[in-house]
Every structure is written in structure tokens, then in C-alpha cells.
Design an enzyme around this catalytic site. Structure first.
Site, PDB file in Angstrom:
ATOM      1  CB  CYS A  50      -6.734  -5.577  -1.552  1.00 43.38           C
ATOM      2  SG  CYS A  50      -7.342  -4.803  -0.041  1.00 43.38           S
ATOM      3  CG  HIS A  51      -6.832  -9.215   3.162  1.00 41.45           C
ATOM      4  ND1 HIS A  51      -5.619  -9.595   3.673  1.00 41.45           N
ATOM      5  CD2 HIS A  51      -7.153  -8.073   3.800  1.00 41.45           C
ATOM      6  CE1 HIS A  51      -5.224  -8.735   4.591  1.00 41.45           C
ATOM      7  NE2 HIS A  51      -6.149  -7.816   4.682  1.00 41.45           N
ATOM      8  CG  ASN A 103      -1.963  -1.055   1.174  1.00 40.06           C
ATOM      9  OD1 ASN A 103      -2.513  -1.329   0.115  1.00 40.06           O
ATOM     10  ND2 ASN A 103      -2.246  -1.679   2.310  1.00 40.06           N
ATOM     11  CG  HIS A 114      -7.634  -0.025   1.141  1.00 45.51           C
ATOM     12  ND1 HIS A 114      -6.353   0.420   1.411  1.00 45.51           N
ATOM     13  CD2 HIS A 114      -7.597  -1.367   1.319  1.00 45.51           C
ATOM     14  CE1 HIS A 114      -5.583  -0.606   1.743  1.00 45.51           C
ATOM     15  NE2 HIS A 114      -6.324  -1.702   1.681  1.00 45.51           N
TER      16      HIS A 114
END
Length: 454
Positions: A171-172, A149, A208
Site C-alpha cells: 500500500c502506498h 483492497n 489504511h
């Protein structure tokens, strides 16, 4: 000629990682079809050397590990490249996260957007430009998997310097939303043990700040159930990790931000509350520590991160000595599954960050967006996700536009252009002179990493 899947070369940039690297090692070890050598490159060679020892102590699987002094040695002829770095030190991150508090601005993560995310980007992107150039030189056909990130702008930099690169960002956060929906099925319908992969979703947005416009379990539309669930838990919150060992209350999620955004807009916000809050106007969720507490999440302090690193260093010492053995439980990350699919061993559909080729028609072409993609035999093809719904368009397009503008500012090495993005961030609720004062102070605090800027 068929590829020898037991003789793969994987380059790991940031191979001295404490945490991410260990999880990747154990995921690889549990795969029976792949093998080869992981070349660990890190500016901290000693850390990479320790991970070499830890990796080679794993008694299952067909992988060996080798620490490298140069990035060229790691990358030369690689089939896959993993990037997982920490840009700078905790001193720079402390400024990113906590310096704005002098101006009444609070951040729950500070690594993607907000004043902290923007300054972190100024440090990170020039590093990724170098990675992109090195990949072009040493392994132009490798698949590149990034976990670092700020995700979106890091991937953007790779494609800017090497347009033919085969890179994507993982990304999880969406995974957590799938798990939440599976818990909802248990609570509301008594349907137990639903795996997150059984929850079929259409993620859309930027990293995000992803949203889900469709969610199904088998043939059941989950949106009506989610509305009932959100109304039920809008005040109390719901921690889907209850009963598990939470790392710390600084990273807890009560999902109240997620529920609030759904009840405002009718679209499922699909990242964790700490990330979602930073993309919204500052007085919605981050006006003060007390307001954050009321919304059921936490401000992740850099002191907490320092303590977490100390714990990982202690774990590293125990792994090196043999006092502790690596844990062979699935990490939940998709990296190894993606590698298998790219080798033609499986097919996979999962959410990743890629340039916008039209999968989200009403966001800028070339911007880095997050949607599902199909992984199949040396190919990653984004799934058409549709337009950002009009009711959340202004929120998402603002974030996406700022990321595009920030990449242009960094490419031109212009701090003045970067400040224009900084002042336009939803968390920077200051008169322009105060915003500039804060920006200049934060730049001064990370000046060692910004010598290339005008």
C-alpha cells in the site's frame, strides 16, 4: 546454482487490469536486471488479451506477456504472483458505498472498513481463499504481492488457507506521508528536493489506518516541525500535490484530518484523509457531505469511478492501436524493487502488510498489521515496530479486532457473525434493528457473490 533473472515467470491474477497492470509493465520495462514472461489471468479473458498486446508492444526491457485461460496455467511454476482484482462489479460497489446513505451514513472510499468495506470483504475473501489454494497447488514457493483492497483481510485469508504462503500486501499510503514530510521540510526549512525514501519512518497499525511513531530526516527529529506545520495548516489544509495534475477533487487531500489527529494524539496518522476518516467515529469527519467538504477531502462516488473506467478504456484502445505509447515514468510503487530484493539484487526496507509475529506486541498475534519489513535475498522479515501508543490504542485495536472477527465469520460462512462485526463498526451509528435492516439490504444487493454463506 544462480538464478537466471532473465527467465522469470510472473503470474498476474487480475491481469486484465486497466491502470495497475500498465504501471507494473512500465516499471518492469525500466529494470535492466530482470526479464521473463508475465502470465496474465483474468475472468475477463478479452481484457487480459488486450493487456498482452499492450505489454508486448513495449519496446524496452526483457519481458513478454501472455494471456491465460486458466489460473493454473498462469500460476504453474511461477516465481512471483501479483494479485490486483476488483471483487464484483460497479453495481455491487455502488451498493457498498451509497446504500448506507439512506441511513445517513457516508463513506469516502468504502473499500476497507465501514459498512461498504465489510460487505466487500464478504465477496473478496472467498476469492482469496481460492487463490491461496491454487498457489499452494501450483507454485507454493512463489512470492505473492497483493494490491487488492480490503488489504488486511485478503492477506489474512491467504495465510489461513495456506499458512506457509510467502505473501505480503503493498500500500502506498505511507509513501504519501513521507512526501508530505519532505514538502514540510521545503516550506519550513527551505530544504528542497528531499526524496521520500530519505524520510525514515516507523509505521505501525493496520492497513489504511497506519500511524508513524518516529520520523527523521538524517538526524533531525521531524515531530516538532510537524507540530508547527500542523498548527499552521489545521484550518487551511495543505495539498502536497499542488502544482501537479490532480485526478479529480474527489480524491484530493487537504491533510486536515491528518493534522487534526496529530494534534489530538501526538502521533502522525500516515494514510490519506479519505481512509483515515472511515476508521474514526462517523460524526468526527463523515457526518454529512458538508462536513466532509469542510475537512478538505471528498466522497469518492462510484459514478466518478465509472467515468474513470471509461477514460481508461479509451486509453486502452489508444494503446492497442498504437495511437498512444506507454508512459515510462516511475509509478512510485515498490513492487519491482521488492522483486529485486527478493532475488538478492538489492536490499530494501519498506512498509508492508504481514501477519503479526510480534512486530506489534499489543495487537493480536496472527492479525495482519502494517510495519516496515526488511527485504533481502528470498526473505521478508518484519521490523519490530513497538507497541501501539496507548493514546491511539483503542482506535487501532478496535479496527484490528473487527478484522480478526470478520475473518472468522467469513471462514465459518456465517452472515450472523459478520453482522456482529458490521454493527460494531464506528461508522454504523444506528439502533440495532436499523443496522440489521441496512446489512440485510446490502447483502441482498450483492447476493450473487454470497451464495456460499449460511
Amino acid at each position: 546454482m544462480q538464478k537466471n533473472y532473465k527467465n522469470l515467470k510472473v503470474a498476474y491474477i487480475g491481469g486484465g487490469s486497466r491502470g495497475w497492470a500498465w504501471g507494473f509493465m512500465t516499471d518492469l520495462a525500466q529494470d535492466k536486471d530482470m526479464g521473463g514472461t508475465v502470465y496474465l489471468y483474468d475472468i475477463d479473458f478479452d481484457a487480459a488479451k488486450k493487456n498482452e498486446t499492450i505489454g508486448n508492444s513495449i519496446e524496452i526491457g526483457d519481458w513478454s506477456y501472455l494471456a491465460c485461460n486458466t489460473i493454473g496455467e498462469a500460476l504453474d511454476g511461477a516465481d512471483f504472483v501479483i494479485i490486483s482484482i476488483f471483487p464484483g462489479t460497479f453495481d455491487e460497489m455502488h451498493s457498498d458505498v451509497h446504500y448506507p446513505e439512506k441511513y445517513g451514513i457516508y463513506q469516502s472510499v468504502g473499500d476497507s472498513v465501514g459498512p461498504g468495506g465489510i460487505i466487500r470483504s464478504l465477496r473478496t475473501v472467498p476469492m482469496f481463499e481460492e487463490f491461496g489454494e491454487a498457489i499452494k497447488k501450483y507454485c507454493p514457493d512463489a512470492w505473492v504481492i497483493n494490491y487488492t483492497n480490503p488489504m488486511s483481510i485478503s492477506i489474512k485469508a491467504l495465510y489461513r488457507v495456506f499458512p506457509q504462503i510467502k505473501a505480503f500486501g503493498c500500500c502506498h499510503e505511507v509513501f504519501g506521508t513521507q512526501v508530505l514530510l519532505s514538502r514540510m521540510l521545503d516550506k519550513l526549512c527551505g530544504i528542497k528536493d528531499v526524496k521520500r525514501e530519505e524520510i525514515k519512518v516507523n509505521p505501525i497499525g493496520v492497513n489504511h489506518f497506519t500511524w508513524v511513531t518516529e520520523a527523521k530526516y538524517k538526524n533531525t527529529d521531524l515531530f516538532p516541525l510537524y507540530r508547527e506545520f500542523a498548527v499552521q495548516h489545521r484550518e487551511s489544509g495543505f495539498d502536497f500535490k499542488q502544482g501537479e495534475n490532480l485526478i479529480n477533487d474527489k480524491v484530493r487531500h487537504g491533510e486536515k484530518v491528518k493534522f487534526d489527529l496529530f494534534l489530538r494524539y501526538g502521533v502522525i496518522a500516515a494514510a490519506g484523509d479519505r481512509h483515515l476518516a472511515e476508521f474514526c467515529p462517523g460524526d468526527w469527519y463523515l457526518n454529512s457531505p458538508e462536513q466532509v467538504e469542510g475537512w478538505g477531502f471528498g466522497l469518492t462516488t462510484v459514478d466518478w469511478r465509472r467515468n474513470q473506467l471509461r477514460e481508461r478504456l479509451e486509453k486502452s484502445a489508444k494503446l492497442l492501436s498504437g495511437e498512444m505509447k506507454p508512459e515510462f515514468k516511475p509509478t512510485g510503487e515498490d513492487g519491482c524493487r521488492q522483486m529485486r530484493a527478493l532475488l538478492g539484487l538489492d536490499d530494501l526496507i519498506t512498509n508492508v502488510n504481514l501477519p503479526n509475529y510480534g512486530q506489534i506486541p499489543n495487537l493480536p498475534m496472527g492479525a495482519i498489521v502494517e510495519t516496515n519489513a526488511v527485504f533481502r535475498g528470498d526473505s521478508v522479515k518484519p521490523v519490530f515496530a513497538g507497541e501501539i501508543p496507548q493514546k491511539i490504542y483503542s482506535l487501532v485495536s478496535h479496527a484490528c479486532g473487527n478484522q480478526v472477527s470478520l475473518d472468522e465469520a467469513i471462514a465459518e460462512r456465517s452472515l450472523d457473525l459478520a453482522f456482529a462485526v458490521f454493527a460494531n463498526d464506528p461508522l454504523v451509528r444506528l439502533p440495532i434493528d436499523k443496522a440489521r435492516e441496512m446489512f440485510d439490504g446490502m447483502v441482498a444487493n450483492t447476493a450473487e457473490y454470497l451464495k456460499m454463506y449460511k
